[in-house]
Write a protein that holds these residues in place. Structure first.
Motif, short mmCIF file in Angstrom:
data_model
loop_
_atom_site.label_atom_id
_atom_site.label_comp_id
_atom_site.label_asym_id
_atom_site.label_seq_id
_atom_site.Cartn_x
_atom_site.Cartn_y
_atom_site.Cartn_z
N VAL A 1 42.82 47.76 48.07
CA VAL A 1 42.80 47.79 46.61
C VAL A 1 43.19 46.45 46.03
O VAL A 1 43.89 45.67 46.66
CB VAL A 1 43.78 48.84 46.02
N GLU B 1 42.63 43.83 42.08
CA GLU B 1 41.84 43.57 40.88
C GLU B 1 40.52 42.90 41.26
O GLU B 1 40.35 42.43 42.38
CB GLU B 1 42.60 42.63 39.93
N SER B 2 39.65 42.77 40.26
CA SER B 2 38.39 42.04 40.48
C SER B 2 38.72 40.61 40.90
O SER B 2 39.62 39.99 40.35
CB SER B 2 37.59 41.99 39.19
N CYS C 1 39.90 39.57 43.77
CA CYS C 1 41.03 39.35 44.66
C CYS C 1 40.57 39.14 46.09
O CYS C 1 41.38 38.89 46.97
CB CYS C 1 42.01 40.52 44.60
N LYS D 1 38.55 41.38 47.91
CA LYS D 1 38.30 42.60 48.68
C LYS D 1 36.92 42.59 49.31
O LYS D 1 36.76 42.81 50.52
CB LYS D 1 38.38 43.86 47.80
N GLU E 1 33.28 49.62 47.31
CA GLU E 1 33.23 50.27 45.99
C GLU E 1 31.98 51.15 45.85
O GLU E 1 31.19 50.96 44.91
CB GLU E 1 33.25 49.21 44.88
N THR F 1 31.72 53.01 42.31
CA THR F 1 32.03 52.36 41.04
C THR F 1 30.89 52.46 40.04
O THR F 1 31.10 52.64 38.85
CB THR F 1 32.37 50.88 41.28
N HIS G 1 38.99 49.54 43.46
CA HIS G 1 40.06 49.13 42.55
C HIS G 1 40.66 50.36 41.89
O HIS G 1 41.50 50.26 41.02
CB HIS G 1 39.50 48.16 41.50
#
Lengths: 360, 383, 325
Positions: A58, A60-61, A63, A65, A205, A208, A238
């Motif tokens: 997990v 934020e945008s 980061c 991932k 994701e 999403t 996220h």
């Protein structure tokens, strides 16, 4: 191996090897070398995933991932590349392989992709070819990795579509992606990904872009398939709600690093890193008093070229220690019940500084 | 996270923190300029374009001779190269000059050939006095950028044609006509394109359909045969200026479709942009929305498209005039000049007659590069 | 698919009507009717009966729409395009071989453009920002900037000056008026490469740029990564997905490349003295031989419209999304 798609046979293998580590990512750094400078999208990430388990990443945008997920499969887009670190993966035959050392265009990694590790992406619309049928894309994966004839591949493709809950699977095999709804497309993507019964599914994701009901259906589907096959899942999201629902283990990422990792219960009930705590506080809760303002993390994610010194989180941290957090880069420290945390509050000599700090 | 997968690095704005601070306060045109400035080739092409238009405007000054000046004694003189240094008894000295020619007549074929005669020296200079001219009908002067330092010396840097006219001067005068045909033609196209494309994009429905079909039909026609057919109908008795306008109108009658498409496409995509919808919900009047909100975001794109449309016009005019069914002498355009080089025999005698072709290629290349750079910069918010 | 083709063919009808009107307009544009010019140019006097017969045939005393109708219905019903007074023969006698040769040259050029542009475009996109890519880009821009006829002139000059031979024409002298034989066809093939290269240059340059831009767009799409994540080899991946998708707009590019080719071949043919429609049109326009000119414009336009139609159908066939619209 026998193609018996309706009852995925690797479940038995997984049972025998339970608790065995399937994937171990060690201090991986993936940087993008642009004209403007180097973007350290992933700058030392660690994670480990056991057989049959679900690990959620997990953050934020921005980061890192997704880049982490892509680094594992070696599909980082140019001008990005892995500059250091290890990605150890245990193959079906038991042999270990360091994926970070493979040639991203070579045979070794291609044998892993789709067969041992599969990936599904955020936007099911754009991750399917607009000019090929669903069937041709499933069969492609099957024919590539399994010793079957075209007829067998087609049969297997149909049963994969049935498995992921696509109605009238036989007809939909010849459908184009633009003829399906978003949820159905993502089901088709899952069918493609699981067609060769991979040991690990990386889901970047996957829910999403979908509406809430469809999200729940897809999550259920992934969980059911995981239980049936015993595969491991690396789930990038996220959405902390999703994490709570499906994760066994959690890795929280900030600015290209794992800042805290541990079992899902520990992370949710006893978060250690100030960032994790802030994230959890910013979830709206049903039944909270309506006067309470929702907590929001101060500041914004720093510019990629402008990484803060010391602990990268210090400018936004509520527990920032002057002259310490902005100079010392924290290591990973054990904390709480089973977590490891990158925060100086948990370093062995933390008490010393804490006292110094509170002297005046 | 959606952008992060493929374009992570591109999401990053310019490098230094100060630059970023400026970006915050810059308006759209500044952003376009900053982005355009990074495109070196386009910058260079822009400079060339400006130079060409300057030549067009001040053709009398740039050209050593007037367009019609001829000299029966100097026909088909090859280009003369400028020598900067003269060897004298006192040693070499800086003295830009060209050497004169001796005419030799082949006794059998009576073919005239020019042989360089080192003993004849014609000095060449910048800002020299030459033929008198009236610049834009405002004032009279005899100042020329380059030419013979002594008035009357036969200095033909790029040679002469079959009437002994200076190719360089005529090419420079041709710039005026050829470059302006492009500009005027695109201007007319733009007018048609913006009106019809705007109507098409704004109203949609039946009108849109009708206009789109018309555009499709026009685009599926072979333009050059059509132009040939239509321009051949221009009466030979018309005065040059009227022919000039007739040709430009013909060019733009077929050329407007690209611009109309561009305008319509922009209109359609802007119509659904949030800021336009927001303005509409705020009760802003339609005219106001178009003028204040939509037009500014379209202008940059239209400028880019216009720049890219001009070369097509220049090429079309050149082609028609080359065939003798476009502009006609005494009008001087690049195409008219190239008519002199219509067959292999004349090119074999005087390959320098192709020089106006170099001018055409330069102009078209420059405007293409410029337009390309402008198009890239037109949307400064996009990475 | 059948419906789609049917609809496209239906769209053809208004186009054809517009084209015929434009062609008729070209016929009508020169001052005076063509009989006047026929009489003024004729060497021997034409007797009044003959003039009246022609006047009747073309409906010259009737309103303009009647004239138009007579002309169009003559073409549609009887294949009668009127007479060329310069050649003193029916137009239809003069045009078919030239139209055929125009078509052959245009098709050859189209194939040439594709064969050259696609691989270079792919190379340029895959090797973006390498020296090879820059080279391709610069050469492409120059190719776009040189007018066809100028290129033809320069190549002719080079051939004349350095190889001492006069190129041009589609046939060796002995075959120009010969009947179609294998030898004549082979002779044509040995001459056709020059016009094909000249005509194809700007189209090739344009398509390389289109191909490169499309492919670059497609290469960054998610479905490419998805296919790569499936374990496909880079080469197979490239050709099966992004190249395949990037080719679609190239097929539709035929819709504008083909008219441009036919159009460009008009001038190049005049310079190279080819036996195509271009020089005939040019001469007929200069001689104000308007029925010939109008018919040529009509037929060349129809030729390009059919080319466009074929490319549309082709595109619908390879890209299933198109039919939905």
């Amino acid at each position: 191996m026998q193609p018996t798609p309706t009852r995925l046979d690797s479940a038995a293998d997984a049972m025998s090897g339970a608790n065995e580590t399937l994937l171990q990512v060690r201090d991986v750094k993936t940087h993008f070398f642009t004209d403007e400078g180097v973007v350290k999208a992933v700058d030392g990430v660690n994670l480990s995933l056991k057989r049959g388990q679900t690990l959620c990443v997990v953050g934020e945008s921005g980061c890192g991932k997704s880049v982490t997920a892509r680094s594992i499969l070696r599909i980082v887009p140019a001008p990005g590349r892995i500059v250091s670190g290890e990605i150890n993966f245990q193959q079906r035959n038991g042999a270990m392989i360091d994926l970070a050392q493979t040639n991203p265009k070579g045979r070794a990694i291609r044998h892993i992709r789709g067969r041992e590790i599969s990936m599904i992406f955020q936007e099911p619309m754009s991750s399917l070819s607009p000019v090929h049928t669903i069937g041709s894309q499933i069969m492609e994966a099957i024919l590539l990795h399994l010793p079957v004839t075209r007829q067998e591949a087609r049969k297997r493709a149909v049963s994969m579509l049935e498995l992921v809950g696509i109605p009238r699977a036989g007809e939909q095999l010849d459908a184009y992606s633009f003829e399906l709804s978003g949820g159905m497309r993502q089901r088709a993507m899952i069918a493609i990904a699981l067609a060769c019964e991979p040991q690990l599914l990386i889901a970047d994701e996957p829910t999403t872009a979908l509406d809430v009901t469809t999200q729940a259906n897809i999550l259920d589907l992934i969980r059911d398939l995981q239980q049936a096959s015993g595969m491991s899942v690396l789930f990038i999201t996220h959405d902390l709600g999703v994490v709570a629902e499906i994760a066994d283990e959690v890795v929280v990422m900030y600015l290209g690093r794992d800042v805290e990792s541990g079992p899902v219960d520990a992370i949710f009930h006893d978060p250690k890193h100030p960032y994790t705590r802030a994230l959890l506080q910013s979830i709206p809760r049903y039944g909270s008093r309506d006067r309470d303002r929702l907590y929001s993390l101060k500041g914004t994610v720093p510019h990629p070229f402008d990484r803060p010194s010391g602990c990268p989180f210090h400018p936004r941290c509520d527990e920032f220690i002057q002259e310490r957090c902005n100079t010392v880069d924290p290591d990973r420290y054990a904390a709480g019940s089973a977590q490891s945390v990158r925060c100086l509050l948990y370093s062995p000599d933390a008490d010393l500084y804490a006292k110094e700090d509170s002297k005046p | 996270m959606s952008q992060a997968h493929a374009k992570l690095p591109e999401d990053a704005p310019s490098a230094d923190a100060r630059g970023e601070a400026r970006v915050v306060v810059a308006n759209q045109w500044q952003l376009i300029w900053w982005k355009f400035r990074k495109h070196r080739l386009a910058m260079f092409a822009g400079a060339v374009t400006i130079f060409l238009y300057a030549v067009a405007v001040f053709a009398e000054f740039f050209a050593p001779y007037a367009a019609g000046t001829y000299s029966a004694a100097h026909i088909f003189i090859p280009p003369q190269s400028i020598k900067l240094i003269q060897q004298t008894e006192a040693g070499p000295r800086f003295y830009p000059h060209i050497n004169g020619f001796k005419v030799q007549v082949d006794p059998e074929s009576y073919k005239r050939t020019y042989v360089i005669d080192e003993s004849i020296i014609y000095p060449v200079g910048l800002f020299v006095r030459g033929e008198e001219y009236e610049l834009w009908g405002l004032f009279t002067t005899d100042l020329h950028l380059i030419g013979a330092a002594r008035f009357g010396d036969p200095v033909y840097l790029l040679g002469t044609d079959r009437l002994g006219r200076d190719v360089l001067s005529r090419t420079i005068y041709g710039t005026r006509v050829s470059m302006s045909v492009g500009l005027v033609g695109v201007g007319l196209s733009l007018l048609l394109g913006v009106i019809l494309g705007g109507i098409s994009g704004y109203y949609g429905g039946m009108i849109d359909n009708l206009i789109q079909r018309t555009i499709e039909i026009l685009r599926s026609l072979p333009t050059i045969p059509l132009w040939m057919g239509l321009s051949a109908a221009i009466p030979l008795t018309w005065p040059p200026v009227r022919v000039y306008f007739a040709i430009t109108v013909l060019l733009s009658l077929i050329g407007w479709t690209t611009l109309a498409r561009e305008v319509r496409g922009r209109f359609l995509s802007l119509k659904t942009e949030d800021f336009v919808i927001a303005a509409r919900l705020d009760g802003v009047r339609e005219m106001q929305i178009i003028v204040r909100h939509m037009a500014p975001s379209m202008t940059s794109h239209i400028i880019a498209s216009v720049t890219l449309a001009i070369p097509g016009m220049i090429l079309a005019e050149t082609a028609l005039s080359f065939l003798g069914i476009g502009l006609r002498p005494p009008v001087v355009s690049w195409g008219v000049l190239l008519q002199e080089a219509q067959n292999v025999r004349s090119i074999a005698t005087a390959p320098w007659l192709l020089f106006p072709g170099v001018a055409v290629v330069t102009a078209v290349l420059a405007m293409n590069f410029l337009g390309d750079g402008l198009r890239d910069a037109a949307d400064p918010y996009q990475a | 698919m059948i419906w789609y083709i049917g609809r496209r063919i239906l769209y053809l009808i208004p186009t054809l009507i517009v084209v015929s009107i434009i062609a008729f307009l070209v016929i009508q544009l020169p001052p005076g009717d063509f009989l006047a010019s026929l009489i003024s140019k004729a060497e021997e006097t034409i007797d009044q009966a003959q003039v009246d017969a022609l006047r009747e045939r073309y409906g010259l005393d009737e309103p303009i729409y009647v004239q138009y109708w007579k002309w169009v219905s003559g073409i549609v019903a009887r294949g009668d395009f009127g007479d060329s007074f310069e050649w003193n023969r029916p137009v239809s006698d003069l045009i078919w071989e030239r139209l055929g040769l125009t078509m052959v040259i245009s098709l050859f050029t189209l194939v040439f453009i594709w064969v050259v542009a696609i691989p270079i475009g792919i190379y340029s996109a895959v090797k973006q920002y390498t020296i090879g890519d820059y080279l391709v880009t610069v050469v492409g821009f120059i190719g776009l900037a040189i007018p066809n006829f100028l290129l033809a002139l320069v190549l002719m000059y080079i051939a004349f000056r350095y190889f001492g031979q006069s190129v041009g024409g589609l046939f060796s002298p002995e075959y120009i008026d010969a009947d179609w034989t294998l030898e004549r066809a082979l002779d044509m093939l040995s001459h056709i490469w020059l016009p094909v290269v000249i005509l194809g240059t700007s189209g090739t340059a344009a398509l390389i740029r289109v191909m490169r831009a499309n492919l670059l767009d497609e290469l960054s799409k998610l479905y490419v990564d998805a296919a790569r994540a499936r374990g496909l080899s880079e080469l197979r991946l490239l050709f099966k997905y992004p190249v395949r998708v990037a080719l679609n707009p190239l097929v539709s590019a035929v819709a504008w490349v083909f008219p441009a080719l036919v159009s460009g071949s008009a001038i190049t043919s005049i310079v190279l003295n080819l036996q195509t429609t271009g020089p005939l049109l040019y001469r007929s326009l200069q001689a104000q031989d308007m029925y010939l000119a109008g018919s040529l414009i009509l037929l060349v336009s129809i030729l390009t419209i059919i080319g466009t139609l074929v490319s549309d159908i082709l595109l619908a066939w390879i890209d299933p999304r198109i039919q939905l619209q």
